[in-house]
Design an enzyme around this catalytic site. Structure first.
Site, PDB file in Angstrom:
ATOM      1  N   ASP A 187     116.014  27.887 -62.731  1.00  0.00           N
ATOM      2  CA  ASP A 187     116.348  28.942 -63.630  1.00  0.00           C
ATOM      3  C   ASP A 187     117.752  29.561 -63.572  1.00  0.00           C
ATOM      4  O   ASP A 187     117.889  30.850 -64.418  1.00  0.00           O
ATOM      5  CB  ASP A 187     115.461  29.950 -63.769  1.00  0.00           C
ATOM      6  CG  ASP A 187     114.045  29.473 -64.508  1.00  0.00           C
ATOM      7  OD1 ASP A 187     114.265  28.418 -65.302  1.00  0.00           O
ATOM      8  OD2 ASP A 187     112.830  29.899 -64.350  1.00  0.00           O
ATOM      9  N   LYS A 191     121.722  25.989 -64.358  1.00  0.00           N
ATOM     10  CA  LYS A 191     122.469  24.863 -64.141  1.00  0.00           C
ATOM     11  C   LYS A 191     122.433  23.777 -65.609  1.00  0.00           C
ATOM     12  O   LYS A 191     123.576  23.613 -65.982  1.00  0.00           O
ATOM     13  CB  LYS A 191     121.946  23.919 -63.146  1.00  0.00           C
ATOM     14  CG  LYS A 191     121.669  24.352 -62.038  1.00  0.00           C
ATOM     15  CD  LYS A 191     120.883  23.635 -60.803  1.00  0.00           C
ATOM     16  CE  LYS A 191     119.386  23.486 -60.950  1.00  0.00           C
ATOM     17  NZ  LYS A 191     118.712  25.060 -60.766  1.00  0.00           N
ATOM     18  N   THR A 192     121.391  23.697 -66.200  1.00  0.00           N
ATOM     19  CA  THR A 192     121.316  22.992 -67.419  1.00  0.00           C
ATOM     20  C   THR A 192     121.790  23.626 -68.543  1.00  0.00           C
ATOM     21  O   THR A 192     122.945  22.963 -69.129  1.00  0.00           O
ATOM     22  CB  THR A 192     119.856  22.651 -67.916  1.00  0.00           C
ATOM     23  OG1 THR A 192     119.070  22.159 -66.651  1.00  0.00           O
ATOM     24  CG2 THR A 192     119.612  21.540 -68.872  1.00  0.00           C
ATOM     25  N   HIS A 250     120.041  19.814 -55.966  1.00  0.00           N
ATOM     26  CA  HIS A 250     120.497  19.188 -54.661  1.00  0.00           C
ATOM     27  C   HIS A 250     119.661  18.289 -54.122  1.00  0.00           C
ATOM     28  O   HIS A 250     119.996  17.350 -53.421  1.00  0.00           O
ATOM     29  CB  HIS A 250     120.779  20.297 -53.652  1.00  0.00           C
ATOM     30  CG  HIS A 250     119.539  21.238 -53.501  1.00  0.00           C
ATOM     31  ND1 HIS A 250     119.689  22.418 -54.107  1.00  0.00           N
ATOM     32  CD2 HIS A 250     118.463  21.016 -52.795  1.00  0.00           C
ATOM     33  CE1 HIS A 250     118.290  22.984 -53.671  1.00  0.00           C
ATOM     34  NE2 HIS A 250     117.682  22.142 -52.957  1.00  0.00           N
TER      35      HIS A 250
HETATM   36  P1  GDP Z   1     118.210  25.693 -64.523  1.00  0.00           P
HETATM   37  O1  GDP Z   1     116.638  25.664 -64.036  1.00  0.00           O
HETATM   38  O2  GDP Z   1     118.979  26.142 -63.354  1.00  0.00           O
HETATM   39  O3  GDP Z   1     118.574  24.439 -65.051  1.00  0.00           O
HETATM   40  O4  GDP Z   1     118.556  26.874 -65.795  1.00  0.00           O
HETATM   41  P2  GDP Z   1     118.395  26.739 -67.249  1.00  0.00           P
HETATM   42  O5  GDP Z   1     119.596  26.260 -67.771  1.00  0.00           O
HETATM   43  O6  GDP Z   1     117.115  26.062 -67.790  1.00  0.00           O
HETATM   44  O7  GDP Z   1     118.285  28.405 -67.402  1.00  0.00           O
HETATM   45  C1  GDP Z   1     116.907  28.912 -67.287  1.00  0.00           C
HETATM   46  C2  GDP Z   1     117.063  30.267 -68.286  1.00  0.00           C
HETATM   47  O8  GDP Z   1     118.015  30.921 -68.200  1.00  0.00           O
HETATM   48  C3  GDP Z   1     117.098  29.645 -69.725  1.00  0.00           C
HETATM   49  O9  GDP Z   1     116.096  30.412 -70.578  1.00  0.00           O
HETATM   50  C4  GDP Z   1     118.491  30.002 -70.451  1.00  0.00           C
HETATM   51  O10 GDP Z   1     118.447  30.455 -71.663  1.00  0.00           O
HETATM   52  C5  GDP Z   1     118.842  31.229 -69.507  1.00  0.00           C
HETATM   53  N1  GDP Z   1     120.236  31.272 -69.412  1.00  0.00           N
HETATM   54  C6  GDP Z   1     121.054  30.516 -68.633  1.00  0.00           C
HETATM   55  N2  GDP Z   1     122.309  30.726 -68.891  1.00  0.00           N
HETATM   56  C7  GDP Z   1     122.284  31.980 -69.403  1.00  0.00           C
HETATM   57  C8  GDP Z   1     123.015  32.827 -69.590  1.00  0.00           C
HETATM   58  O11 GDP Z   1     124.414  32.770 -69.278  1.00  0.00           O
HETATM   59  N3  GDP Z   1     122.884  34.132 -70.086  1.00  0.00           N
HETATM   60  C9  GDP Z   1     121.584  34.356 -70.327  1.00  0.00           C
HETATM   61  N4  GDP Z   1     121.303  35.715 -70.892  1.00  0.00           N
HETATM   62  N5  GDP Z   1     120.648  33.577 -70.105  1.00  0.00           N
HETATM   63  C10 GDP Z   1     120.855  32.388 -69.789  1.00  0.00           C
END
Ligand code: GDP
Length: 480
Positions: A90, A93-94, A137
């Protein structure tokens, strides 16, 4: 290499009796069907006035390795860096992968990017960067455990409103174990409660220190959501790539790694491969593990058909006989018949290995022997415990008990159950896992079986230290 007395006599067109007689003179009593080694056969033949020309038949796999050309400096060109994004769940990354991809999509390409493959390329200031789209990872280390080294640079994503979390620490240790440079991307800086300074402070504890504080780690503050500072991040990737001088020879048989693969109903086995050196072409005979075939068609990440793919380029490949496993290395060979012989050999070896129970890579039981034989110079350890205090206590005690022959290196420590990711890290780094008042979870238990990693569970720190000391000096009592 051996030969029977009979066969040796036939080669020299003499009576087997003469060979037996000669052997007797040399002190060996032999029958006509007896196997004698190459050295003895040579002596006998020489004594009888023959010259010996021993041809050693190498297995096909070895021939393939030996046929690998040595690249000369002048053949090498700079190739795009291959980047993997890692970090806590969260933290974005994606989102970051998507944001970078979309920010770089030209209008004409936009329609093409419906089909998703496991990697993509972007261009920044005329230079390409390859992103491998396997966030996490665990996937990274699973590949490494199979011998694949795909990633040149790791991007560590940390949410500015959340800070360093357990998987952040894991990601750091996994990247370090792979000796891959880390760029820190502090994400979500658009959020009102974003606190990048706090993230930086927390990371100093893990030896990631920004340049402005006298360290040498590159930090970039980004927002995947607002597409803020993405250009800067790409800029920094290119900077690290320039220092790394990643090069490859495009004018040779292609070689690389399978990133992901699946069985497609209509198209058969489909694999996304990353070409690491050479150029892969349609029509090439390709082998990956026990999968093989002629490359029937190739598509780039936008789904466009391409006829060739050079170093660092990800492509989807059609034409494999079966689905090759992710993380498997692929080769191309000019001679199809030769390629099939390699596959036959691999099938045989696979069967033999399945029959034979392989010992763990490093194990406490066998550690002393492995040290004696010079196979182990460093004992890697992963510590998992119910409380952070135990992790630190064990880390400190263990790092003191190294000897001249073997150094003890704690490559990762953390609180909580032993997970699959811990096992994969241990497997990739040839380490053992120690648990205090924690147990492996279900996935970890399966991984222990397949990866043959040695894990030890303790309740008392003293017992662990004593066991490892004993193992290092060859005095460990066998476990029953
Ligand atoms: P992952 O689990 O690391 O792949 O995380 P995700 O890319 O799925 O992002 C998790 C949550 O954080 C999602 O609800 C995204 O919309 C939110 N998010 C990701 N990047 C940002 C950002 O730069 N700003 C804000 N406010 N939310 C973000």
């Amino acid at each position: 290499e051996t030969i029977t007395v009979k066969a040796l006599a036939e080669r020299m067109c003499i009576n087997a009796g003469e060979v037996i007689k000669k052997l007797m003179e040399l002190g060996t009593l032999a029958t006509i069907n007896q196997e004698i080694d190459a050295d003895t056969a040579t002596i006998v033949a020489n004594e009888l006035g023959f010259e010996v020309n021993i041809k050693v038949e190498l297995d096909k796999e070895t021939q393939l390795m030996m046929a690998e050309p040595e690249d000369e400096e002048k053949d090498l060109i700079t190739r795009p860096p291959v980047v993997t994004i890692m970090g806590h769940v969260d933290h974005g990354k994606t989102s970051l992968l998507d944001a970078i991809r979309h920010a770089n999509v030209t209008a004409s390409e936009a329609g093409g990017i419906t089909q998703h493959i496991g990697a993509y390329q972007v261009e920044h200031k005329g230079k390409k960067i390859t992103f491998v789209d396997t966030p996490g990872h665990a996937a990274f280390t699973a590949m490494r455990a199979r011998g694949a080294k795909v990633t040149d640079i790791a991007i560590l994503v940390i949410a500015a409103d959340d800070g360093v979390m357990p998987q952040t620490v894991e990601a750091i240790n996994h990247a370090r174990a792979a000796k891959v440079p880390i760029i820190v991307a502090i994400n979500k800086i658009d959020k009102p409660d974003a606190n990048p300074e706090k993230v930086k402070r927390e990371l100093t504890e893990h030896n990631l220190i920004p340049e402005e504080w006298g360290g040498d780690t590159i930090f970039v503050e980004v927002s995947a959501k607002q597409k803020q500072n993405l250009g800067e991040l790409l800029e920094m990737i290119l900077l690290v790539a320039e220092i790394g001088e990643y090069k490859a020879n495009p004018n040779r048989a292609a070689r690389g790694t399978v990133i992901e693969a699946e069985l497609d109903k209509g198209r058969g086995p489909v694999a996304t491969v990353l070409v690491q050196t050479g150029t892969l072409k349609v029509g090439d005979f390709i082998i990956a593990g026990v999968a093989y075939g002629k490359v029937r068609a190739m598509m780039d990440y936008t789904g466009r058909r391409v006829s060739k793919a050079g170093p660092s380029m990800p492509v989807e490949v059609l034409g494999f006989s079966e689905v090759p496993p992710a993380g498997e290395l692929f080769y191309t060979v000019e001679d199809e018949k030769f390629g099939k012989q390699i596959i036959d050999e691999r099938f045989k070896k696979k069967r033999e290995e399945e029959l034979k129970l392989t010992a763990p890579k490093v194990s406490l039981e066998d550690l002393f022997n492995q040290i004696q034989e010079g196979q182990v110079k460093e004992l890697g350890i992963i510590i998992k415990a119910d409380v952070q205090g135990s992790v630190e206590a064990v880390r400190q005690s263990l790092e003191q008990i190294g000897t001249d022959e073997v150094r003890v290196n704690v490559i990762h420590g953390g609180v909580g159950a032993i997970t699959e990711s811990d096992i994969m890290l241990a497997s990739a780094s040839n380490a053992i896992v120690i648990g205090f008042n924690v147990r492996p979870d279900v996935n970890a238990r399966n991984a222990i079986e397949t990866e043959k990693v040695d894990i030890r569970l303790y309740r008392i720190i003293y017992d662990a230290i004593e066991d490892i000391k004993a193992a290092m000096s060859g005095l460990l009592e066998p476990e029953y």
